[in-house]
Motif scaffolding. Structure first.
Motif, short mmCIF file in Angstrom:
data_model
loop_
_atom_site.label_atom_id
_atom_site.label_comp_id
_atom_site.label_asym_id
_atom_site.label_seq_id
_atom_site.Cartn_x
_atom_site.Cartn_y
_atom_site.Cartn_z
N GLY A 3 0.75 -1.19 0.05
CA GLY A 3 -0.08 -0.02 0.05
C GLY A 3 0.70 1.20 0.09
N VAL A 4 1.98 1.46 -0.86
CA VAL A 4 2.60 2.44 -0.91
C VAL A 4 2.69 3.32 -1.99
CG1 VAL A 4 5.03 2.98 -0.92
CG2 VAL A 4 4.38 1.35 0.53
N ARG A 5 2.65 4.44 -2.14
CA ARG A 5 2.49 5.23 -3.29
C ARG A 5 3.83 5.84 -3.24
NH1 ARG A 5 1.15 10.83 -3.78
NH2 ARG A 5 0.23 10.97 -1.29
N VAL A 6 4.41 6.27 -4.49
CA VAL A 6 5.72 6.92 -4.81
C VAL A 6 5.23 8.39 -5.38
CG1 VAL A 6 7.60 6.89 -6.56
CG2 VAL A 6 6.48 4.88 -6.07
N ARG A 7 5.92 9.15 -4.04
CA ARG A 7 5.99 10.44 -4.22
C ARG A 7 6.48 11.26 -5.55
NH1 ARG A 7 7.90 15.25 -2.56
NH2 ARG A 7 6.77 17.00 -2.17
N LYS A 8 7.43 10.56 -5.75
CA LYS A 8 8.74 11.07 -6.78
C LYS A 8 9.58 10.01 -7.04
CE LYS A 8 12.19 14.52 -7.49
NZ LYS A 8 12.93 15.80 -6.99
N TRP A 9 9.79 9.74 -8.29
CA TRP A 9 11.00 9.05 -8.79
C TRP A 9 12.12 9.77 -8.99
CZ3 TRP A 9 10.29 3.98 -8.19
CH2 TRP A 9 8.93 3.45 -8.47
N ARG A 10 13.07 9.20 -8.02
CA ARG A 10 14.47 10.20 -8.00
C ARG A 10 15.29 9.69 -9.11
NH1 ARG A 10 16.38 11.15 -1.91
NH2 ARG A 10 14.49 12.37 -0.99
N THR A 11 16.16 10.45 -9.56
CA THR A 11 17.12 10.27 -10.62
C THR A 11 18.53 9.76 -9.83
OG1 THR A 11 17.80 12.49 -10.70
CG2 THR A 11 16.33 11.96 -12.37
N SER A 12 18.87 10.13 -8.63
CA SER A 12 19.93 9.78 -7.82
C SER A 12 19.59 8.40 -7.11
CB SER A 12 20.29 10.81 -6.80
OG SER A 12 19.12 11.13 -6.03
N MET A 13 20.73 7.85 -6.79
CA MET A 13 20.43 6.59 -6.07
C MET A 13 20.14 6.86 -4.67
SD MET A 13 20.51 4.09 -8.24
CE MET A 13 19.77 5.15 -9.45
N SER A 14 19.24 7.47 -4.39
CA SER A 14 18.74 7.71 -2.77
C SER A 14 17.50 7.84 -2.64
CB SER A 14 19.17 9.30 -2.46
OG SER A 14 18.43 10.28 -3.33
N GLY A 15 16.81 7.58 -1.49
CA GLY A 15 15.58 7.55 -1.13
C GLY A 15 15.19 8.00 0.44
N VAL A 16 13.85 8.05 0.54
CA VAL A 16 13.22 8.19 1.89
C VAL A 16 11.99 7.69 1.90
CG1 VAL A 16 12.30 10.39 1.05
CG2 VAL A 16 12.75 9.93 3.52
N ALA A 17 11.62 7.16 3.03
CA ALA A 17 10.60 6.30 3.27
C ALA A 17 9.62 7.22 4.46
CB ALA A 17 10.64 5.13 3.41
N TRP A 18 8.43 7.35 4.44
CA TRP A 18 7.63 7.95 5.53
C TRP A 18 6.19 7.81 5.43
CZ3 TRP A 18 8.76 10.74 1.22
CH2 TRP A 18 7.79 11.43 0.57
N GLN A 19 5.42 8.11 6.38
CA GLN A 19 4.02 7.73 6.55
C GLN A 19 3.39 8.98 7.24
OE1 GLN A 19 3.58 4.21 8.43
NE2 GLN A 19 3.32 5.02 10.32
N VAL A 20 2.14 8.99 6.86
CA VAL A 20 1.30 10.20 7.28
C VAL A 20 0.02 9.71 7.89
CG1 VAL A 20 0.15 12.47 6.99
CG2 VAL A 20 2.13 11.73 5.60
N THR A 21 -0.27 9.93 9.27
CA THR A 21 -1.41 9.42 9.88
C THR A 21 -2.41 10.56 9.93
OG1 THR A 21 -0.26 7.91 11.02
CG2 THR A 21 -2.31 8.27 11.70
N TYR A 22 -3.58 10.48 9.27
CA TYR A 22 -4.55 11.49 9.27
C TYR A 22 -5.61 11.40 10.56
CZ TYR A 22 -3.11 12.16 4.54
OH TYR A 22 -2.21 12.40 3.68
N ALA A 23 -6.54 12.65 10.77
CA ALA A 23 -7.39 12.46 11.91
C ALA A 23 -8.12 11.36 12.04
CB ALA A 23 -8.09 13.73 12.00
N ASP A 24 -8.71 11.04 10.80
CA ASP A 24 -9.53 9.80 10.89
C ASP A 24 -9.15 8.34 10.96
OD1 ASP A 24 -8.43 9.68 8.50
OD2 ASP A 24 -10.07 9.63 7.23
N GLY A 25 -7.52 8.44 11.16
CA GLY A 25 -6.98 7.36 11.47
C GLY A 25 -6.34 6.36 10.23
N THR A 26 -6.63 7.00 9.09
CA THR A 26 -6.08 6.32 7.73
C THR A 26 -4.37 6.95 7.74
OG1 THR A 26 -6.70 8.32 6.46
CG2 THR A 26 -8.23 6.61 6.61
N ILE A 27 -3.76 5.98 6.91
CA ILE A 27 -2.56 6.00 6.96
C ILE A 27 -2.00 6.07 5.44
CG2 ILE A 27 -0.11 4.90 7.36
CD1 ILE A 27 -1.40 3.63 9.96
N SER A 28 -1.22 7.03 4.99
CA SER A 28 -0.70 7.30 3.77
C SER A 28 0.64 6.90 3.88
CB SER A 28 -0.91 8.69 3.33
OG SER A 28 -0.36 8.84 2.00
#
Length: 203
Positions: A65-90
């Protein structure tokens, strides 16, 4: 005097003789030499490495259930999640699109953070280790080539994570991270270069 023909119906006609059966046509040179086509049982062409990388990428993003915010051109990356008020997680990542061993390893490392869960392993450098272990295990499961460059990238990344944790005051290092407790000379030189470049020049 009536004859036999006078007794027959006036519209009656004798039956026509049967037609002879049609003769088979003689084969012409074109039809005689034409090969008979048969259904091919040859297997489909094997998927290319590009197909395999694209299939892996699509399946893992869907599975976790992961969404790619941006495809990077460099060999680097980051992962995070956002929890909303209704309990859903992005669940989000930024990473290079897998096209080879290194880009696949970085992508899988970021997916690994979501797969193992955030704040499950502490300190943060231990989570980095588990995410890398997950990434390499997934590469093996997918039958992807784990090159020496990929293993070195993992080693450098973990040495950097351990050094960063110690700078922030980590007193006790988990046993699994002891092999990464010393900083490699390459990382030291890289850090010095960044430090020197940040010093303002004398006027």
């Amino acid at each position: 005097m009536l004859t036999l023909w006078d007794l027959l119906p006036k519209k009656w006609k004798p039956p026509a003789p049967p037609e002879p059966p049609p003769r088979a046509p003689h084969p012409t040179p074109a039809t005689a030499s034409a090969p008979v086509r048969q259904r091919s049982n040859a297997p489909h062409a094997a998927p290319t490495m590009r197909d395999r990388y694209e299939t892996m990428t699509r399946k893992l993003l869907t599975r976790h259930g992961v969404r790619v915010r941006k495809w990077r051109t460099s060999m680097s990356g980051v992962a995070w999640q956002v929890t909303y008020a209704d309990g859903t997680i992005s669940r989000l990542i930024e990473a290079p699109r897998p096209k080879g061993p290194m880009s696949a390893a970085v992508f899988l490392h970021e997916i690994g953070h979501h797969a193992i869960g955030f704040n499950v392993y502490k300190p943060r450098c231990l989570e980095e280790l588990r995410a890398w272990e997950w990434a390499l295990a997934e590469m093996e499961r997918q039958g992807l080539n784990i090159t020496d460059s990929v293993r070195k990238r993992m080693d450098d990344s973990l040495r950097y994570a351990v050094a960063k944790a110690r700078r922030r005051g980590l007193k006790r290092l988990p046993t699994d991270l002891l092999p990464y407790a010393t900083t490699s000379p390459r990382l030291v030189n890289s850090s010095l270069a960044v430090l020197i470049s940040s010093i303002p020049s004398a006027v």
